[in-house]
Scaffold this motif. Structure first.
Motif, short mmCIF file in Angstrom:
data_model
loop_
_atom_site.label_atom_id
_atom_site.label_comp_id
_atom_site.label_asym_id
_atom_site.label_seq_id
_atom_site.Cartn_x
_atom_site.Cartn_y
_atom_site.Cartn_z
N SER A 253 0.81 -1.22 0.00
CA SER A 253 0.00 0.00 0.00
C SER A 253 0.84 1.28 0.00
N MET A 254 2.00 1.27 0.69
CA MET A 254 2.80 2.49 0.84
C MET A 254 3.93 2.60 -0.17
N LEU A 255 4.53 1.48 -0.55
CA LEU A 255 5.65 1.51 -1.47
C LEU A 255 5.26 1.11 -2.89
N GLY A 256 4.02 0.66 -3.06
CA GLY A 256 3.59 0.22 -4.38
C GLY A 256 4.26 -1.05 -4.82
N ARG A 257 4.77 -1.81 -3.86
CA ARG A 257 5.47 -3.05 -4.19
C ARG A 257 4.47 -4.11 -4.66
N ARG A 258 4.86 -4.83 -5.67
CA ARG A 258 4.01 -5.90 -6.20
C ARG A 258 4.53 -7.24 -5.71
N LEU A 259 3.65 -7.99 -5.11
CA LEU A 259 3.99 -9.34 -4.67
C LEU A 259 3.29 -10.34 -5.57
N GLY A 260 4.07 -11.28 -6.07
CA GLY A 260 3.49 -12.30 -6.94
C GLY A 260 2.71 -13.33 -6.15
N VAL A 261 2.07 -14.19 -6.90
CA VAL A 261 1.26 -15.25 -6.27
C VAL A 261 2.14 -16.12 -5.38
N TYR A 262 3.34 -16.45 -5.86
CA TYR A 262 4.23 -17.30 -5.08
C TYR A 262 4.71 -16.60 -3.82
N GLN A 263 4.86 -15.29 -3.88
CA GLN A 263 5.29 -14.56 -2.68
C GLN A 263 4.19 -14.55 -1.62
N TRP A 264 2.95 -14.32 -2.07
CA TRP A 264 1.84 -14.39 -1.10
C TRP A 264 1.72 -15.80 -0.54
N LEU A 265 1.92 -16.79 -1.41
CA LEU A 265 1.87 -18.18 -0.94
C LEU A 265 2.98 -18.45 0.06
N SER A 266 4.16 -17.89 -0.19
CA SER A 266 5.28 -18.10 0.74
C SER A 266 4.98 -17.49 2.10
N LEU A 267 4.28 -16.35 2.10
CA LEU A 267 3.91 -15.74 3.39
C LEU A 267 2.97 -16.64 4.17
N LEU A 268 2.00 -17.23 3.47
CA LEU A 268 1.06 -18.12 4.14
C LEU A 268 1.77 -19.39 4.65
N GLU B 280 11.71 2.55 5.72
CA GLU B 280 12.31 2.07 4.48
C GLU B 280 12.08 3.08 3.36
N LYS B 281 10.88 3.62 3.29
CA LYS B 281 10.54 4.60 2.27
C LYS B 281 11.43 5.84 2.40
N ILE B 282 11.61 6.31 3.62
CA ILE B 282 12.45 7.49 3.85
C ILE B 282 13.91 7.20 3.48
N LEU B 283 14.41 6.03 3.88
CA LEU B 283 15.80 5.68 3.61
C LEU B 283 16.08 5.60 2.11
N LYS B 284 15.19 4.98 1.38
CA LYS B 284 15.44 4.73 -0.04
C LYS B 284 15.13 5.94 -0.90
N GLU B 285 14.46 6.94 -0.36
CA GLU B 285 14.20 8.18 -1.10
C GLU B 285 15.21 9.27 -0.76
N SER B 286 16.11 8.98 0.16
CA SER B 286 17.06 9.98 0.64
C SER B 286 18.49 9.53 0.36
N VAL C 266 21.12 -3.06 13.14
CA VAL C 266 21.11 -4.18 12.20
C VAL C 266 19.89 -4.11 11.30
N ILE C 267 18.74 -3.80 11.89
CA ILE C 267 17.51 -3.69 11.10
C ILE C 267 17.63 -2.57 10.08
N ALA C 268 18.26 -1.46 10.47
CA ALA C 268 18.47 -0.36 9.53
C ALA C 268 19.32 -0.81 8.34
N ALA C 269 20.36 -1.61 8.64
CA ALA C 269 21.21 -2.11 7.56
C ALA C 269 20.44 -3.07 6.66
N VAL C 270 19.60 -3.91 7.26
CA VAL C 270 18.80 -4.85 6.48
C VAL C 270 17.84 -4.08 5.57
N ILE C 271 17.19 -3.05 6.11
CA ILE C 271 16.27 -2.25 5.31
C ILE C 271 17.01 -1.57 4.16
#
Length: 328
Positions: free
Chosen positions: A131-146, A197-203, A260-265
């Motif tokens: 919703s916020m980054l406009g990222r598209r998740l494929g069917v397999y990605q949604w399945l992987s989450l489940l 993540e949005k702020i980091l990647k836009e800056s 560490v989380i900041a580096a991962v993001i």
């Protein structure tokens, strides 16, 4: 190649940090000491101070240990850009709330229930990413989450042993408080992580400068929370009451976790961060069995472990960049 190595190195460190933090934090909130138990709100404040100091040292190192350069960067990026700095107030306040809620949760829930419920943050992170980054998740990605959710639930499924029944002596309200704390933390974690993540990647700002900004707001919010909820106890016995080696270890791990989380993001993304955290659940379960000897693995545990591994590889396969350069 170097970026890929940094991504997986940061994920590996995150797995170790998350595993250690959960086990030691749970131990610190249940150990019976002679004096009063340490204040969770105080631990959050001290962790923010540690994080700020560490980030300042990292910025200092980036600028060849020049005090003048460090002062110039901090003034330009923090003082002279108030709008950019204020953007960090929202995720900082949410992270501060989340950190306090995790102490509440681990004070009222056993480690298994806590870790299973807390994995709902993976789903909330995915939804906010879409919703916020406009990222598209494929069917397999949604399945992987489940599949991941099912696998983690199976890994941490509580056993109906006589020992576990004897342990259920907590007051009825504590379970509800713990679960509510985890659910709110899941929602806040998903939103704040994606927002950051949005702020980091836009800056173009250094991730460490961003963390200094985040930590400054977190310190203010943390102090306000400590004075509001534990002000009387702080005035009576000080903010470091009940501190010992275990407490300082928890605080240090929590401070490290934010970096560490900041580096991962920065080098990966929030959902992949969630998978690393899920793998840490398996590791913590194994440690509980071989070291703490308070867990008996079952067939359900092994089935869950396989599902988590399958889900991890499934998401990684879908997450590979498309060979078509026209697609961003």
């Amino acid at each position: 190649m170097a970026s890929s190595k940094l991504k997986y190195l940061s994920l590996g460190v995150l797995v170790c940090q998350t595993t250690s933090l959960v086990l030691i934090m749970r131990y610190s909130r249940t150990i019976q000491g002679d004096g009063p138990r340490y204040l969770a709100s105080s631990a959050v404040v001290v962790a923010e101070v540690m994080k700020i100091l560490t980030c300042v040292l990292l910025v200092f190192k980036e600028h060849s240990y020049s005090v003048r350069a460090l002062n110039s960067v901090l003034r330009q990026e923090i003082v002279h850009k108030p709008i950019e700095t204020l953007k960090l107030a929202i995720p900082s306040g949410i992270y501060t709330l989340q950190n306090n809620l995790l102490y509440v949760a681990l004070s009222n829930l056993d480690a298994a229930t806590y870790q299973v419920t807390y994995q709902l943050k993976i789903l909330t992170t995915a939804l906010f990413s879409v919703s916020m980054l406009g990222r598209r998740l494929g069917v397999y990605q949604w399945l992987s989450l489940l599949i991941l959710m099912a696998g983690v639930a199976l890994v941490q499924w509580p056993s109906d042993s006589p020992d576990s029944a004897e342990k259920e002596v907590e007051p009825p309200g504590s379970q509800l408080v713990g679960v509510a704390a985890v659910l709110v933390a899941c929602c806040s974690s998903g939103f704040a992580g994606v927002y950051f993540e949005k702020i980091l990647k836009e800056s173009k700002q250094s991730v460490w400068v961003r963390n200094i900004q985040l930590g400054l707001f977190g310190l203010v919010f943390g102090l306000m929370g400590m004075l509001a909820y534990d002000g009387q106890r702080v005035s009576e016995s000080g903010m470091f009451q009940g501190y010992n080696t275990v407490t300082w270890t928890v605080v240090a791990l929590q401070a490290l976790g934010g970096l560490v989380i900041a580096a991962v993001i920065k080098y990966a993304d929030n959902i992949l961060k969630g998978f690393a955290t899920s793998l840490s659940i398996i590791l913590s379960t194994l440690i509980s069995y071989f070291w703490l000897q308070d867990f008996d693995p079952t067939g359900v545990f092994f089935l869950g472990a396989v599902l988590v591994i399958v889900a991890t590889f499934l998401y990684g396969y879908e997450g590979k960049p498309s060979p078509n350069p026209s697609r961003a």
